[in-house]
Every structure is written in C-alpha cells, then in structure tokens.
Design a protein around this motif. Sequence first.
Motif, PDB file in Angstrom:
ATOM      1  N   UNK A   5      -5.394  27.456  80.922  1.00  0.00           N
ATOM      2  CA  UNK A   5      -5.271  26.022  80.697  1.00  0.00           C
ATOM      3  C   UNK A   5      -3.907  25.475  81.086  1.00  0.00           C
ATOM      4  N   UNK A   6      -2.813  25.944  80.448  1.00  0.00           N
ATOM      5  CA  UNK A   6      -1.485  25.466  80.844  1.00  0.00           C
ATOM      6  C   UNK A   6      -1.158  25.754  82.317  1.00  0.00           C
ATOM      7  N   UNK A   7      -1.633  26.895  82.827  1.00  0.00           N
ATOM      8  CA  UNK A   7      -1.394  27.204  84.236  1.00  0.00           C
ATOM      9  C   UNK A   7      -2.049  26.149  85.133  1.00  0.00           C
ATOM     10  N   UNK A   8      -3.282  25.761  84.814  1.00  0.00           N
ATOM     11  CA  UNK A   8      -3.971  24.749  85.608  1.00  0.00           C
ATOM     12  C   UNK A   8      -3.251  23.403  85.522  1.00  0.00           C
ATOM     13  N   UNK A   9      -2.784  23.067  84.325  1.00  0.00           N
ATOM     14  CA  UNK A   9      -2.056  21.812  84.170  1.00  0.00           C
ATOM     15  C   UNK A   9      -0.744  21.830  84.962  1.00  0.00           C
ATOM     16  N   UNK A  10      -0.060  22.972  84.989  1.00  0.00           N
ATOM     17  CA  UNK A  10       1.172  23.069  85.770  1.00  0.00           C
ATOM     18  C   UNK A  10       0.889  22.800  87.244  1.00  0.00           C
ATOM     19  N   UNK A  11      -0.227  23.292  87.735  1.00  0.00           N
ATOM     20  CA  UNK A  11      -0.598  23.058  89.131  1.00  0.00           C
ATOM     21  C   UNK A  11      -0.912  21.578  89.382  1.00  0.00           C
ATOM     22  N   UNK A  12      -1.613  20.963  88.427  1.00  0.00           N
ATOM     23  CA  UNK A  12      -1.927  19.539  88.548  1.00  0.00           C
ATOM     24  C   UNK A  12      -0.644  18.710  88.569  1.00  0.00           C
ATOM     25  N   UNK A  13       0.280  19.047  87.702  1.00  0.00           N
ATOM     26  CA  UNK A  13       1.545  18.318  87.641  1.00  0.00           C
ATOM     27  C   UNK A  13       2.362  18.510  88.910  1.00  0.00           C
ATOM     28  N   UNK A  14       2.451  19.751  89.388  1.00  0.00           N
ATOM     29  CA  UNK A  14       3.190  19.998  90.627  1.00  0.00           C
ATOM     30  C   UNK A  14       2.596  19.227  91.790  1.00  0.00           C
ATOM     31  N   UNK A  15       1.268  19.157  91.840  1.00  0.00           N
ATOM     32  CA  UNK A  15       0.610  18.412  92.924  1.00  0.00           C
ATOM     33  C   UNK A  15       0.950  16.931  92.868  1.00  0.00           C
ATOM     34  N   UNK A  16       1.241  16.434  91.654  1.00  0.00           N
ATOM     35  CA  UNK A  16       1.617  15.027  91.484  1.00  0.00           C
ATOM     36  C   UNK A  16       3.116  14.804  91.684  1.00  0.00           C
ATOM     37  N   UNK A  17       3.847  15.859  92.031  1.00  0.00           N
ATOM     38  CA  UNK A  17       5.282  15.719  92.245  1.00  0.00           C
ATOM     39  C   UNK A  17       6.103  15.824  90.976  1.00  0.00           C
ATOM     40  N   UNK A  18       5.526  16.411  89.924  1.00  0.00           N
ATOM     41  CA  UNK A  18       6.188  16.537  88.624  1.00  0.00           C
ATOM     42  C   UNK A  18       6.374  18.017  88.304  1.00  0.00           C
ATOM     43  N   UNK A  19       7.533  18.376  87.793  1.00  0.00           N
ATOM     44  CA  UNK A  19       7.780  19.745  87.403  1.00  0.00           C
ATOM     45  C   UNK A  19       7.050  20.098  86.119  1.00  0.00           C
ATOM     46  N   UNK A  20       6.855  21.395  85.893  1.00  0.00           N
ATOM     47  CA  UNK A  20       6.195  21.879  84.685  1.00  0.00           C
ATOM     48  C   UNK A  20       6.993  23.034  84.104  1.00  0.00           C
ATOM     49  N   UNK A  21       7.150  23.020  82.783  1.00  0.00           N
ATOM     50  CA  UNK A  21       7.834  24.110  82.087  1.00  0.00           C
ATOM     51  C   UNK A  21       6.872  24.690  81.065  1.00  0.00           C
ATOM     52  N   UNK A  22       6.338  25.885  81.347  1.00  0.00           N
ATOM     53  CA  UNK A  22       5.384  26.532  80.452  1.00  0.00           C
ATOM     54  C   UNK A  22       6.162  27.328  79.421  1.00  0.00           C
ATOM     55  N   UNK A  23       6.186  26.832  78.201  1.00  0.00           N
ATOM     56  CA  UNK A  23       6.948  27.445  77.116  1.00  0.00           C
ATOM     57  C   UNK A  23       6.111  28.501  76.406  1.00  0.00           C
ATOM     58  N   UNK A  24       6.679  29.685  76.231  1.00  0.00           N
ATOM     59  CA  UNK A  24       6.005  30.773  75.527  1.00  0.00           C
ATOM     60  C   UNK A  24       6.617  30.913  74.140  1.00  0.00           C
ATOM     61  N   UNK A  25       5.913  30.419  73.122  1.00  0.00           N
ATOM     62  CA  UNK A  25       6.417  30.466  71.751  1.00  0.00           C
ATOM     63  C   UNK A  25       6.050  31.758  71.026  1.00  0.00           C
ATOM     64  N   UNK A  26       5.255  32.609  71.658  1.00  0.00           N
ATOM     65  CA  UNK A  26       4.724  33.792  70.981  1.00  0.00           C
ATOM     66  C   UNK A  26       5.438  35.099  71.332  1.00  0.00           C
TER      67      UNK A  26
END
Length: 321
Positions: free
Chosen positions: A84-105
């Motif tokens: 899920x977060x990986x797919x969203x990161x790709x969607x954001x990058x495609x829109x020209x926006x950076x993504x930071x996937x935080x691992x809290x675990x």
Amino acid sequence: MRILAATLVALSIAAPAAEAASPLPGRIEIHAVKSRTLTGEEFLRGDAPGREVVLGGELRLPVGAPPKVPVVVLVHGSGGISAGPDAWARVLNEAGIGAFILDAFTGRGIVSTIEDQEQLNSLAMMLDAYRALDALAAHPRVRADRIAVMGFSKGAVASVYSAAERFHAAYGGPNRFAAHIGLYTPCNVTYREDDKVGPAPIRLFHGTSDDYVSVLPCRDYVARLKQAGADVMLTEYPDTQHSFDTPTSPPLVSIPKAQSTRDCRLKEGPGGTILDAATGRPYSLRTDPCVAVGAHVGHNPASTEAARAAVVGFLREVLLK
C-alpha cells in the motif's frame, strides 16, 4: 563512493522536466529517524522522557525534480510497511512529489500489531511522524514548508491528530505539516481539545463497509472539526473494505485474530487515562467488552483509483502551488 553519490545527485537534479511523470523514483535515500517510545498515557500527560529509539525511513525523490521538492510522510498501519505505502509512493513520485516511507516498527523489534495493539500505542507513532518532519525539513532537497503527512489505519492516528494544536505544542517542534491525510482512520477516541487544530487542511478517506475501523466515529469527529472552523473533509466509498488501497490484496480477506475497536467509543480522562465513553470506566484493550476480535480487509480497484485521484489533486493544490 563520494564521486558516485555526487554523480547520482547531479543526475537526479539535471533530469529533464519531461521525465517528471514517472512512478519510479529519481533517487532513493535511507534515513535514520531518532524518536522515543511512549505509552498512550505518557504521551497524553506529556511528562515522560520515553525510551529512545532509532527508526528508518526511505525517501523517494521524483524523476526530474527541481532542486527542492515537496514531500509526503507515509505512516503505515498495524501490518507494517506493505504494498500500500509503496504504491502510494509511486503515485506521489509520478505527480512530482517526494515520498518518505516511515518504518515505525523495525527499529522497535515489532513485525505486526494486528493481534496485539498494545505493542505500540498509535499516539507514539505521532511522535515518530513529527521527528520525520524535522529530519525532512533539514534536508537540502526538501521544501520545509511543503511537507504533508498521510497515514493508514493505525498510522492515520498520527497523520490526522498531529493537526491538533495541543499535540503540536507538546511534540511538534518548529515545523508544521502542510496537510494531513488519513485513510480508514480510527476516530473513536475523543482527546482533550482535539477539535483545536492548526491551519493545515485535513482530508479523510474511508470505506463504508469497513468492519475493522468503523467510519461512524469519523463522521462525528469531522462534524466537530467543521463546527470549530477547520478545513476538513471526509470522503466515503460504498462497498469498500479496510485497506482498500492495497493492490496486492484480494477483494475480501478474513483476519480472524485481528483486534478491532470498531464498537468502542472512548474518551480521554484525567491523567491521560482512556475511558470507555459508555461506562465512564477505565478502558482496557484486553478486557473491555467493546473490543472485538476478527475483521476483514480487501482491495477495491475503483475506490483506490478514486482515492488516488482525490489525494493527488488535493496535494497539487496544497504542495505544488
């Protein structure tokens, strides 16, 4: 190694703008995020140092990005980082926006909290999100005033309630999130002054068929926020399950041992205690009769497509203006 790193940075900056519409990142960086682990009561009291912990996060910068880009912090749910977060990161990058996937675990030695949510209180993940915000704000490639936060289920508590002025004053530091987004957010705890939020807009997305995290408390919370003058909106998708945006999931999956508070209405009491709003008694995840065991998740392609379009359109207005 230094020459190679410098070359990669130069390539990511010099990439032509025509290549910006790509779901693949132009650059990936792994960052350490220093945070603390607090119980729910400690977080609400604001008087405990907590246990220091070092978490990890993956920063993905879009192809063809300008020298400084907006970024969205993605806060995972009870199952940890998934497709899920990986797919969203790709969607954001495609829109020209950076993504930071935080691992809290992983830094805390946690794999999943699905069957035992007491391993980590959702509020502790808000502190993690604030510390990720500070780390990103200091990054030379990130626009410090254009950092949003987006959370999923357990992580949505961090993304949505970090808008509260009370929590920002206690834990937020000098930086503020530019927008708050929650997918299938647990809204069933009423915290003291949680309707007093900052100026950043808040957007929630939820499936009406969700039997893991009920949409009903979110309707009430959004109504309270609107009455207080907040810029907030709840979008509901019919016939849509929990984690509807996870593309690797079948349409319907039973999780028989999942702890669910879908039938609980809770409120903050004295000293940071959480009370069952119906009885006024102290709430316990292990013993309160409102806690259910067993829930469902499932991917809904149509709702996913609609949510992606709505989120990207919203973020373009807030972060790319």
